[in-house]
Design an enzyme around this catalytic site. Structure first.
Site, PDB file in Angstrom:
ATOM      1  N   ASN A 116      12.338 -22.138   2.137  1.00  0.00           N
ATOM      2  CA  ASN A 116      13.786 -21.945   2.216  1.00  0.00           C
ATOM      3  C   ASN A 116      14.414 -23.184   1.595  1.00  0.00           C
ATOM      4  O   ASN A 116      14.578 -24.211   2.249  1.00  0.00           O
ATOM      5  CB  ASN A 116      14.213 -21.767   3.672  1.00  0.00           C
ATOM      6  CG  ASN A 116      15.700 -21.473   3.807  1.00  0.00           C
ATOM      7  OD1 ASN A 116      16.464 -21.566   2.848  1.00  0.00           O
ATOM      8  ND2 ASN A 116      16.126 -21.124   5.008  1.00  0.00           N
ATOM      9  N   LYS A 156      12.969 -26.135   3.863  1.00  0.00           N
ATOM     10  CA  LYS A 156      12.256 -25.774   5.081  1.00  0.00           C
ATOM     11  C   LYS A 156      11.004 -24.998   4.667  1.00  0.00           C
ATOM     12  O   LYS A 156      11.067 -24.197   3.732  1.00  0.00           O
ATOM     13  CB  LYS A 156      13.129 -24.897   5.989  1.00  0.00           C
ATOM     14  CG  LYS A 156      14.359 -25.591   6.543  1.00  0.00           C
ATOM     15  CD  LYS A 156      15.151 -24.633   7.411  1.00  0.00           C
ATOM     16  CE  LYS A 156      16.421 -25.281   7.943  1.00  0.00           C
ATOM     17  NZ  LYS A 156      17.232 -24.330   8.741  1.00  0.00           N
ATOM     18  N   ARG A 168      13.275 -17.385   0.522  1.00  0.00           N
ATOM     19  CA  ARG A 168      14.567 -16.874   0.961  1.00  0.00           C
ATOM     20  C   ARG A 168      15.556 -17.043  -0.195  1.00  0.00           C
ATOM     21  O   ARG A 168      15.673 -18.123  -0.772  1.00  0.00           O
ATOM     22  CB  ARG A 168      15.064 -17.638   2.177  1.00  0.00           C
ATOM     23  CG  ARG A 168      16.454 -17.186   2.635  1.00  0.00           C
ATOM     24  CD  ARG A 168      17.174 -18.254   3.412  1.00  0.00           C
ATOM     25  NE  ARG A 168      18.520 -17.839   3.771  1.00  0.00           N
ATOM     26  CZ  ARG A 168      19.495 -18.697   4.076  1.00  0.00           C
ATOM     27  NH1 ARG A 168      19.278 -19.989   4.067  1.00  0.00           N
ATOM     28  NH2 ARG A 168      20.696 -18.252   4.397  1.00  0.00           N
ATOM     29  N   HIS A 171      22.977 -13.972   5.735  1.00  0.00           N
ATOM     30  CA  HIS A 171      22.142 -14.281   6.907  1.00  0.00           C
ATOM     31  C   HIS A 171      21.380 -13.040   7.367  1.00  0.00           C
ATOM     32  O   HIS A 171      21.066 -12.884   8.544  1.00  0.00           O
ATOM     33  CB  HIS A 171      22.983 -14.835   8.066  1.00  0.00           C
ATOM     34  CG  HIS A 171      23.642 -16.145   7.779  1.00  0.00           C
ATOM     35  ND1 HIS A 171      24.941 -16.413   8.145  1.00  0.00           N
ATOM     36  CD2 HIS A 171      23.190 -17.251   7.160  1.00  0.00           C
ATOM     37  CE1 HIS A 171      25.258 -17.647   7.759  1.00  0.00           C
ATOM     38  NE2 HIS A 171      24.202 -18.175   7.154  1.00  0.00           N
ATOM     39  N   HIS A 224      25.420 -15.462  14.286  1.00  0.00           N
ATOM     40  CA  HIS A 224      24.583 -16.516  13.706  1.00  0.00           C
ATOM     41  C   HIS A 224      25.466 -17.735  13.490  1.00  0.00           C
ATOM     42  O   HIS A 224      26.374 -17.723  12.651  1.00  0.00           O
ATOM     43  CB  HIS A 224      23.991 -16.034  12.375  1.00  0.00           C
ATOM     44  CG  HIS A 224      23.176 -17.063  11.653  1.00  0.00           C
ATOM     45  ND1 HIS A 224      21.793 -17.022  11.597  1.00  0.00           N
ATOM     46  CD2 HIS A 224      23.540 -18.170  10.950  1.00  0.00           C
ATOM     47  CE1 HIS A 224      21.357 -18.055  10.893  1.00  0.00           C
ATOM     48  NE2 HIS A 224      22.397 -18.755  10.488  1.00  0.00           N
ATOM     49  N   LEU A 225      25.207 -18.787  14.268  1.00  0.00           N
ATOM     50  CA  LEU A 225      26.038 -19.994  14.207  1.00  0.00           C
ATOM     51  C   LEU A 225      25.192 -21.197  13.844  1.00  0.00           C
ATOM     52  O   LEU A 225      24.379 -21.670  14.628  1.00  0.00           O
ATOM     53  CB  LEU A 225      26.728 -20.242  15.561  1.00  0.00           C
ATOM     54  CG  LEU A 225      27.638 -19.125  16.083  1.00  0.00           C
ATOM     55  CD1 LEU A 225      28.192 -19.497  17.452  1.00  0.00           C
ATOM     56  CD2 LEU A 225      28.774 -18.843  15.102  1.00  0.00           C
ATOM     57  N   ASN A 266      25.247 -24.332  10.268  1.00  0.00           N
ATOM     58  CA  ASN A 266      26.207 -24.922   9.339  1.00  0.00           C
ATOM     59  C   ASN A 266      26.960 -23.812   8.613  1.00  0.00           C
ATOM     60  O   ASN A 266      28.154 -23.906   8.356  1.00  0.00           O
ATOM     61  CB  ASN A 266      25.497 -25.823   8.332  1.00  0.00           C
ATOM     62  CG  ASN A 266      26.485 -26.611   7.486  1.00  0.00           C
ATOM     63  OD1 ASN A 266      27.364 -27.274   8.012  1.00  0.00           O
ATOM     64  ND2 ASN A 266      26.351 -26.512   6.174  1.00  0.00           N
ATOM     65  N   ARG A 283      32.787 -25.004   5.272  1.00  0.00           N
ATOM     66  CA  ARG A 283      33.470 -23.880   4.631  1.00  0.00           C
ATOM     67  C   ARG A 283      34.609 -23.385   5.509  1.00  0.00           C
ATOM     68  O   ARG A 283      34.471 -23.299   6.723  1.00  0.00           O
ATOM     69  CB  ARG A 283      32.477 -22.749   4.364  1.00  0.00           C
ATOM     70  CG  ARG A 283      31.546 -22.995   3.200  1.00  0.00           C
ATOM     71  CD  ARG A 283      30.419 -21.971   3.128  1.00  0.00           C
ATOM     72  NE  ARG A 283      29.219 -22.434   3.811  1.00  0.00           N
ATOM     73  CZ  ARG A 283      28.114 -21.729   3.954  1.00  0.00           C
ATOM     74  NH1 ARG A 283      28.055 -20.499   3.485  1.00  0.00           N
ATOM     75  NH2 ARG A 283      27.065 -22.227   4.566  1.00  0.00           N
ATOM     76  N   LEU A 295      28.057 -30.546  14.647  1.00  0.00           N
ATOM     77  CA  LEU A 295      28.744 -30.046  15.842  1.00  0.00           C
ATOM     78  C   LEU A 295      28.450 -30.900  17.067  1.00  0.00           C
ATOM     79  O   LEU A 295      29.313 -31.038  17.945  1.00  0.00           O
ATOM     80  CB  LEU A 295      28.348 -28.593  16.118  1.00  0.00           C
ATOM     81  CG  LEU A 295      29.276 -27.947  17.153  1.00  0.00           C
ATOM     82  CD1 LEU A 295      30.491 -27.336  16.484  1.00  0.00           C
ATOM     83  CD2 LEU A 295      28.559 -26.905  17.987  1.00  0.00           C
ATOM     84  N   GLU A 298      13.697 -16.963  10.840  1.00  0.00           N
ATOM     85  CA  GLU A 298      13.834 -16.390   9.504  1.00  0.00           C
ATOM     86  C   GLU A 298      12.522 -16.471   8.731  1.00  0.00           C
ATOM     87  O   GLU A 298      12.190 -15.573   7.946  1.00  0.00           O
ATOM     88  CB  GLU A 298      14.949 -17.106   8.745  1.00  0.00           C
ATOM     89  CG  GLU A 298      16.332 -16.861   9.333  1.00  0.00           C
ATOM     90  CD  GLU A 298      17.409 -17.679   8.659  1.00  0.00           C
ATOM     91  OE1 GLU A 298      18.079 -17.146   7.755  1.00  0.00           O
ATOM     92  OE2 GLU A 298      17.586 -18.858   9.027  1.00  0.00           O
TER      93      GLU A 298
END
Length: 394
Positions: free
Chosen positions: A7, A14, A90, A179, A204-205, A207, A237, A279, A380
């Site tokens: 990914n 990743k 991905r 996503h 889906h939370l 970045n 974003r 966050l 994922e």
């Protein structure tokens, strides 16, 4: 079959090595802050937990470092890259060209490149990762798994924009959704957990943030659109804005189109509202009384609540609300903000259960809540491995 899952982000990679069909994770890790002298590298196996800070100038060097670790005589898990049967990539945006997982050839690479403008933070990094992986894992099958594929079931009434028809028929301009590997994975986990086919809202939370209405396992509406820029408030974003703002910035304030693009994708969202993009730091600042951070968190949750309300209407009911990805799985603060004052929809949060952390699927609703509130860790990489294995063995 040994499958490397990659990914590639704009400044990160990743990776996992997964044995299929047993789904055994042989090793996993990531490299982030690529391009800096202080890049971070992790590499984990059943016997090794390596963490390093070192300069990784680009993705090619990063992938070469990963391949080196896989073959390392002391901590490696393979003797040769020829042991790798496939590499699963991905890819965020597949446009109208890809509704399924595909073997990568030059034509696929050309299509991914054509979509750079629609996913500028993602597709260029994905193509670079594919190109480098083809060099390093030269004997492996290269496979692309598209985030947009899961959302191909969204009906025309939801995916079509109210602009002249020719833009859809000739230019394929429509809502695509993103996503998808994550939403597909957690919705299937939720359906296996629930006693019947369900009406699910998956949130889906991370970045990047998105929310999907799912009925009988199929995506029927989604918060992102033509590109992964709109919908919920994200790390950098903006999410939904009045599009006339773009023309005001250009025509009145003198911004170039590129400056507007940079502003909305890289300088807005939680970063623009607070000065912070992580966050955890925003929550910490909010707890210390930072009013900008408190307001930004409230705005974030408010936007999610608005989408939940509209999707309950679209689904004509709700059986389960699912939180996933880094923030969704780990931020009890955000989950509490989202689920407060939602009892009209049968959403009642158990505040003590909400504090529990686990890598397993868990309920955080009260015993009397009509709607299940689930936290489901996404995977994922495993979803990509499943799709790659299915393609190569079917």
């Amino acid at each position: 079959m040994k499958i490397v899952i990659l990914n590639s982000g704009s400044s990160s990679i990743k990776y996992q090595l997964i044995a299929m069909p047993s789904q055994e994770v042989i090793c996993s890790g990531m490299i982030d802050r690529i391009g800096l002298e202080t890049s971070n590298l992790t590499y984990q196996t059943s016997t090794t937990n390596l963490e390093e800070t070192l300069p990784i100038a680009n993705h090619k060097i990063g992938l070469e470092k990963i391949a080196q670790l896989l073959r390392d005589p002391n901590i490696g898990v393979i003797q040769s890259t020829q042991e790798i049967n496939a590499v699963g990539h991905r890819v965020v945006h597949g446009g109208a060209s890809f509704s399924d997982t595909v073997l990568i050839d030059q034509g696929v690479k050309d299509k991914i490149k054509e979509l750079f403008a629609l996913a500028p933070l993602h597709n260029p990094a994905h193509l670079l990762g594919i190109t480098v992986a083809q060099e390093i894992f030269a004997t492996a099958k290269q496979v692309a798994v598209f985030d947009t594929a899961f959302h191909q079931t969204i009906p025309e009434i939801a995916h079509k924009f109210a602009i002249p028809n020719s833009f859809l028929t000739q230019n394929k301009i429509r809502m695509y959704g993103f996503h998808g590997t994550s939403h597909k994975y957690v919705s299937e986990k939720a359906m296996a957990y629930l006693p019947q086919k369900a009406k699910i809202i998956s949130i889906h939370l991370g970045n990047g943030c998105s929310i999907t209405a799912i009925k009988d396992g199929k995506s029927i509406d989604h918060s992102m659109g033509f590109s992964p820029a709109n919908g919920l408030i994200m790390g950098t974003r903006s999410g939904d804005i009045d599009h006339s703002l773009i023309f005001y910035l250009i025509d009145t304030l003198g911004y170039s189109s590129q400056q507007v693009n940079t502003l909305l994708l890289k300088e807005s969202g939680m970063l623009g509202l607070t000065g912070f993009s992580d966050l955890r730091e925003i929550e910490s600042q909010a707890a210390q009384g930072n009013e900008d951070c408190q307001l930004a968190l409230a705005m974030n949750a408010y936007r999610i609540k608005k989408h939940i309300g509209s999707y309950v209407a679209v689904l004509n009911g709700l059986d389960a609300l699912v939180f996933t990805a880094g923030i969704g799985e780990n931020s009890s603060y955000i989950r509490n903000l989202v689920c407060t004052d939602m009892d009209y929809f049968g959403i009642e949060l158990d505040t003590s259960k909400n504090q529990i952390r686990s890598k397993e699927i868990r309920e955080i609703n009260t015993a009397t809540s009509k709607t299940k509130i689930l936290v489901i860790p996404t995977n994922e990489e495993l979803e990509i491995a499943n799709q790659v294995y299915e393609l190569l063995t079917s």
